[in-house]
Design an enzyme around this catalytic site. Structure first.
Site, PDB file in Angstrom:
ATOM      1  N   GLU A   1       0.829  -1.107   0.092  1.00 53.56           N
ATOM      2  CA  GLU A   1      -0.093   0.100  -0.160  1.00 53.56           C
ATOM      3  C   GLU A   1       0.876   1.385  -0.273  1.00 53.56           C
ATOM      4  O   GLU A   1       0.558   2.140   0.829  1.00 53.56           O
ATOM      5  CB  GLU A   1      -1.031  -0.062   1.180  1.00 53.56           C
ATOM      6  CG  GLU A   1      -2.194  -1.000   1.053  1.00 53.56           C
ATOM      7  CD  GLU A   1      -3.113  -0.959   2.250  1.00 53.56           C
ATOM      8  OE1 GLU A   1      -2.802  -0.078   2.959  1.00 53.56           O
ATOM      9  OE2 GLU A   1      -3.988  -2.060   2.260  1.00 53.56           O
TER      10      GLU A   1
ATOM     11  N   GLU B   1      -4.815  -8.757   0.909  1.00 50.83           N
ATOM     12  CA  GLU B   1      -5.416  -8.797   2.159  1.00 50.83           C
ATOM     13  C   GLU B   1      -6.763  -8.378   2.128  1.00 50.83           C
ATOM     14  O   GLU B   1      -7.262  -7.642   1.194  1.00 50.83           O
ATOM     15  CB  GLU B   1      -4.696  -7.431   2.902  1.00 50.83           C
ATOM     16  CG  GLU B   1      -3.496  -7.466   3.477  1.00 50.83           C
ATOM     17  CD  GLU B   1      -3.138  -6.015   4.135  1.00 50.83           C
ATOM     18  OE1 GLU B   1      -3.826  -5.266   4.554  1.00 50.83           O
ATOM     19  OE2 GLU B   1      -1.737  -5.691   4.211  1.00 50.83           O
TER      20      GLU B   1
HETATM   21  C1  FCB Z   1      -4.087  -2.195   5.635  1.00 55.67           C
HETATM   22  C2  FCB Z   1      -2.872  -2.444   6.054  1.00 55.67           C
HETATM   23  C3  FCB Z   1      -2.603  -3.762   7.082  1.00 55.67           C
HETATM   24  C4  FCB Z   1      -3.774  -3.519   8.025  1.00 55.67           C
HETATM   25  C5  FCB Z   1      -4.951  -3.358   7.392  1.00 55.67           C
HETATM   26  C6  FCB Z   1      -6.258  -3.488   8.275  1.00 55.67           C
HETATM   27  O1  FCB Z   1      -4.405  -0.984   5.101  1.00 55.67           O
HETATM   28  O2  FCB Z   1      -2.015  -2.941   4.990  1.00 55.67           O
HETATM   29  O3  FCB Z   1      -1.350  -3.420   7.807  1.00 55.67           O
HETATM   30  O4  FCB Z   1      -3.617  -2.237   9.089  1.00 55.67           O
HETATM   31  O5  FCB Z   1      -5.044  -2.473   6.563  1.00 55.67           O
END
Ligand code: FCB
Length: 443
Positions: free
Chosen positions: A165, A348
């Protein structure tokens, strides 16, 4: 109805170094921007820090055993740059590298493919003192760091991501200021966007130079944006937020140009030749997704946009994020339409809920199970629509240090009692284990 995932679908779990490792002063690790930030009063809820976190630095064997039992095929973790180069430049700290070396061997022995992310927000503090991601030099130091890690682990780690990110590192770290290093400047955001893109390109080249055949990508964050009204100014705000938050990284890296309306503002930071460096051939398209965003015009905001909370009655997680599996399905479809046919990995996805241990010592988390079930259903729908989604990694294996929210938000499928460091697999862990072992998804 029960529906199966393709037989070669990759099930994984993700974590990040600063959120789980702890041991911040051990074995020669240097300070990162998150150490300083979390120790600054008022920056993190309840004054929490990552000093101990999940103590994974000492408990990694137990954590690998949890993953083996879970039956996942892959584990995504990040290496902490300040463990490997305590000042961010020059000398390598051997014990830091040795930690990841042991972890990788243990994962392989457990039949779990390591997916290594080189940067999950923990910039060495000495580099921030030299301008951090506002400074081009940092991109070149990042390249050296990437080469060091690849030289050591490239014989056993095939999957690499340059950044997690980068949009958040740029916007939250240098614009919103609620993440480290806590700066609030529009010019700092646009400079950081370019340096991070440059570092990505240099990193990809360095990794390939170390070893041919590595599978490389960058982990984007995609949150589809909608204006709160169709008034012109809200639409303008929405386009700006889409450019900065969704497109400022995949566009230059894959399509070869910065998105409007920020392209002109970033241009002064670019030097001749940068465009070609940034645009490297990637082996996969990876992204994280949590929720869609509603945006409106805000005259005094840094980029004249702000996010608006979901309307009353819309289902949300403990973060206040809207639950919308359909938005997730649409993002996957858009990814293919916009960026082409690269294999897609969700690196994620998950949800925070206020979990608690019950009288029998168990953690039942039906809301997370429902969330995962619905979002995984969206993955099946996207696959059926022709999107080449090849894998899904849940965020997160463990409850952990949730940045500015400290330990107050639990995302794990394994509960962590932060007072004792006891790990308790939640009901969602059992749910996920069935899927990872090939069970169809009941919808
Ligand atoms: C994302 C991050 C991760 C975590 C999630 C909930 O933006 O990459 O580290 O904090 O959110």
């Amino acid at each position: 109805m029960a529906e199966s995932f393709p037989p070669d679908f990759l099930w994984g779990a993700s974590t990040a170094a600063y959120q789980i490792e702890g041991a911040v002063r051990e074995d020669g690790r240097g300070p990162s921007i998150w150490d300083g930030f979390s120790h600054t009063p008022g920056r993190v809820l309840n004054g929490d820090t990552g000093d101990i976190a999940c103590d994974h630095y000492h408990r990694w064997r137990e954590d690998v055993a949890l993953m083996r039992e879970l039956g996942i095929g892959a584990y995504r973790f990040s290496t902490a740059w300040p463990r490997i180069q305590p000042t961010g430049r020059g000398a390598v700290n051997e014990p830091g590298l040795a930690f990841y070396d042991r972890l990788v061997d243990a994962l392989l022995a457990a039949d779990i493919e390591p997916w290594l992310c080189l940067y999950h927000w923990d910039l060495p503090q000495p580099l921030e003192d030299r301008g951090g991601w506002r400074s081009r030099d940092v991109a070149y130091w990042y390249r050296d760091y990437a080469a060091i890690v690849a030289r050591r682990l490239g014989d056993r780690v095939a999957r690499w991501a340059t950044f997690n990110e980068p949009n958040m590192a740029a916007y939250r770290g240098y614009g919103e200021g609620d993440h480290a290093p806590g700066i609030k400047s529009r010019a700092a955001v646009t400079a950081a966007i370019h340096t991070l893109n440059l570092a990505h390109g240099l990193g990809v080249m360095a990794l390939r130079e170390q070893r041919a055949g590595l599978k490389l990508g960058n982990i984007y964050n995609l949150s589809p944006r909608e204006p709160v009204t169709d008034r012109e100014e809200d639409m303008v705000a929405c386009r700006m937020s889409d450019a900065i938050m969704n497109r400022a990284f995949p566009d230059p890296q894959i399509l070869g140009h910065y998105p409007e309306p920020v392209a002109a503002e970033i241009a002064p930071f670019a030097q001749p030749g940068d465009e070609a460096i940034v645009r490297q051939k990637l082996d996969y398209f990876a992204f994280n997704h949590y929720a869609p965003s509603r945006v409106r015009w805000a005259k005094d905001a840094l980029f004249q946009f702000e996010r608006v909370a979901p309307s009353v009655g819309v289902p949300v997680t403990d973060m206040g994020w809207e639950i919308s599996p359909d938005a997730f399905r649409r993002v996957m479809i858009d990814v293919k339409a916009r960026y082409g046919d690269l294999p897609v990995y969700i690196l994620e996805n998950g949800a925070a809920f206020a979990d608690a241990v019950d009288g029998d010592g168990k953690v039942s988390d039906p809301q997370r199970v429902a969330y995962l079930r619905a979002y995984l259903g969206a993955v099946l729908d996207a696959i059926a629509a022709g999107v080449p989604v090849k894998g899904y990694f849940v965020w997160s294996l463990l409850d952990n240090f949730e940045w500015a929210f400290g330990y107050s938000r639990r995302f794990g499928i394994v509960y962590v009692d932060f007072a004792t460091q006891q790990r308790i697999p939640k009901a969602s862990y059992s749910f996920y284990r069935e899927l990872a072992r090939g069970a169809p998804l009941a919808r």
